[in-house]
Design an enzyme around this catalytic site. Sequence first.
Site: not given
Length: 697
Positions: A433-435
Amino acid sequence: MSANQDQDPAADRKRGATAKKVSALGKSEPPVKPPREAEKKAESEVSEAQNKAKNKAKSETKSETKNKAKKKTAPKKPSAPRVPTQKAAPAPSKGAGAPAPHPNLEKFARLDIEAIADNMAQLVDQGRKALAAAIGGVNPDEARSELAANVADATKTLGAVAEYWLSKPDRAAVAQADLYKGLSEIWRQTLRRYGGEDVAPIVPSDRADKRFSGPEWNDNPFFDWLRQSYLLASRWAGDMVESAEGLDPQTKARAVFYTRLISSAISPSNFVPTNPELLRATMDAKGENLVRGLKMLAEDISAGGGVLKIRQSADQKFELGVDMANTPGKVIWRNDVMELIQYEPTTAEVYARPLLITPPWINKFYVLDLNPEKSFVRWAVEQGFTVFIISWVNPDETKATKGFEAYMHEGVLTALDVIEKATGERKVTAAGYCVGGTLLALTLAYMAATGDDRIDSVTLFATQVDFSDAGDLQIFVDEARLAALDESMARTGYLEGYKMANAFNMLRPNELIWNYVVNNYMKGVEPAAFDLLYWNSDSTRIPRANHSFYLRSCYLENRLARGEMVIDDVRLNLRQVKAPVFEIATREDHIAPAQSVFRGARFFGGDVTFVLGGSGHIAGIINPPSKDKYQYWTGGPAKGAFEEWIKNAKETKGSWWPHWLGWVTAQAPKKVPARQPGGGKLKIICDAPGEYVRVRG
């Protein structure tokens, strides 16, 4: 005004008379309307000034030299109109719209923006040091602060916009005349309302703008004038930035950001004297609301260690492991960068292939396990997965050197080793998720280069691997900012949690900053309990090496997409990643824009299924089927233009989670008896959600 009114002398006399008194909030003695002749003269002069400026701008050719004399004039920027007395109508030269003589703009066009920006930064630092001398706590020899660097960047950026407009004075005169005309029309409309006429506003109300939702903003002529004038000027400033030519995309994006930030800060809704709701609340409470607000302000500054940490939720209403992050599970591994949690099964059989989730470390993992109704983790367990999730450490100065390489080896790759010991399964499906997804993607490239095939399929939630168009966060990344940030992190060993939280808040200042400033510190109202905002304020620190690598290698230099990123002496190439990829972006995401995720999906070497969800970075991902909210679009791999993909995609109402379930289970449908945490070769350390997540930033 209507044609009938223009021809009615009686109406003129009526407008010149004193109107009756109106009610308390801004409705004291009403002004006298100027005679129609003066009003018409003002309108004529404004129109004449605009026409002269526009005609002059058109006649100026490209062959003009820099030494050409520019003895032109520009209308004065209008000041806030003053309420006229009963004795005399406002003079045309100072009233509803008469322009002032043009000042010489040539000297402004020659301003040294770099010097002004540097002086502004020094001014901020000197002020900070003077305050520190009075109250203590800051070393006067400390290097330039990040605030000073931000002020310098804002001055330089907006100076570039001003330079474009002032380089040709007539161009600036036309723009100023447009603003002056709009403000004058609003003032004349206000005078007509004070005279008892029912006239439509120049700037209509926007129901979506909650700052001006109170009835007085429309019903009371004074506050309606404030609202309209503010909105007109704010939109004019935004148009000035958008219309400035010759700016590089990064400078223009920062100018838009700073303009929006400044406009939000000076809204009349933010101040007691100019906000009718705050005035009423203060009078009703006899000022007690301001006392409560000041108490909360002091508490929030104390909680931030001397820096304001705006409370967005009633923190005392939630307890980790009880109200949120309460899916049953156990911590089965712990090292310097992570705890690994294995969740307890709720089905008799589970899919043989375990699921490993790599969350972002910018916030804590339990965004994926907020409560039983919103938990992706709990839902995945109920579908028959053996779920493992990484809970990243909230680092102190001893973790300063833990960079992406450490997070890859001690995080993702170690988790794969632990999962094999816990379940006996070598192959896993992984989600990031995301970074956390960016880390997972570069780990996959590293594994491909070193012959490691343990990750059999990949799911990426709102994840970027190509940062060429990386969204709003990119405005915070340039060499000057990184230098200031590196200096700050060198002193502590990490990025303070509140700094990243503030950066996210500044992307939506009306909703995430000023809304709470007004409600908390002026109305004195404690914010309601809201699990998502509690999680949002539960910020984490980030190791210096990790954050510096991420900003420079990804946002500033885009090395992963360019095939230039090197981790542990291995050059990474996403084309070598052949595992199937499920990529979910969200349509309103301002952190990982859908266009950027779409572009990045093309870099993988295997099959990529691209899905577009509704809503934004959090709500679009955390969208359980039980809520029946939003929608998602499917249209095959990320090929062609993003707009064309959407045009041809199929829209489905509700959550995208069931669609993902069908994709991931089709790859490995085999099931085995359910596994309990601690049933393998590893001992249980503690109950979920563990200890690392409890450390406050």
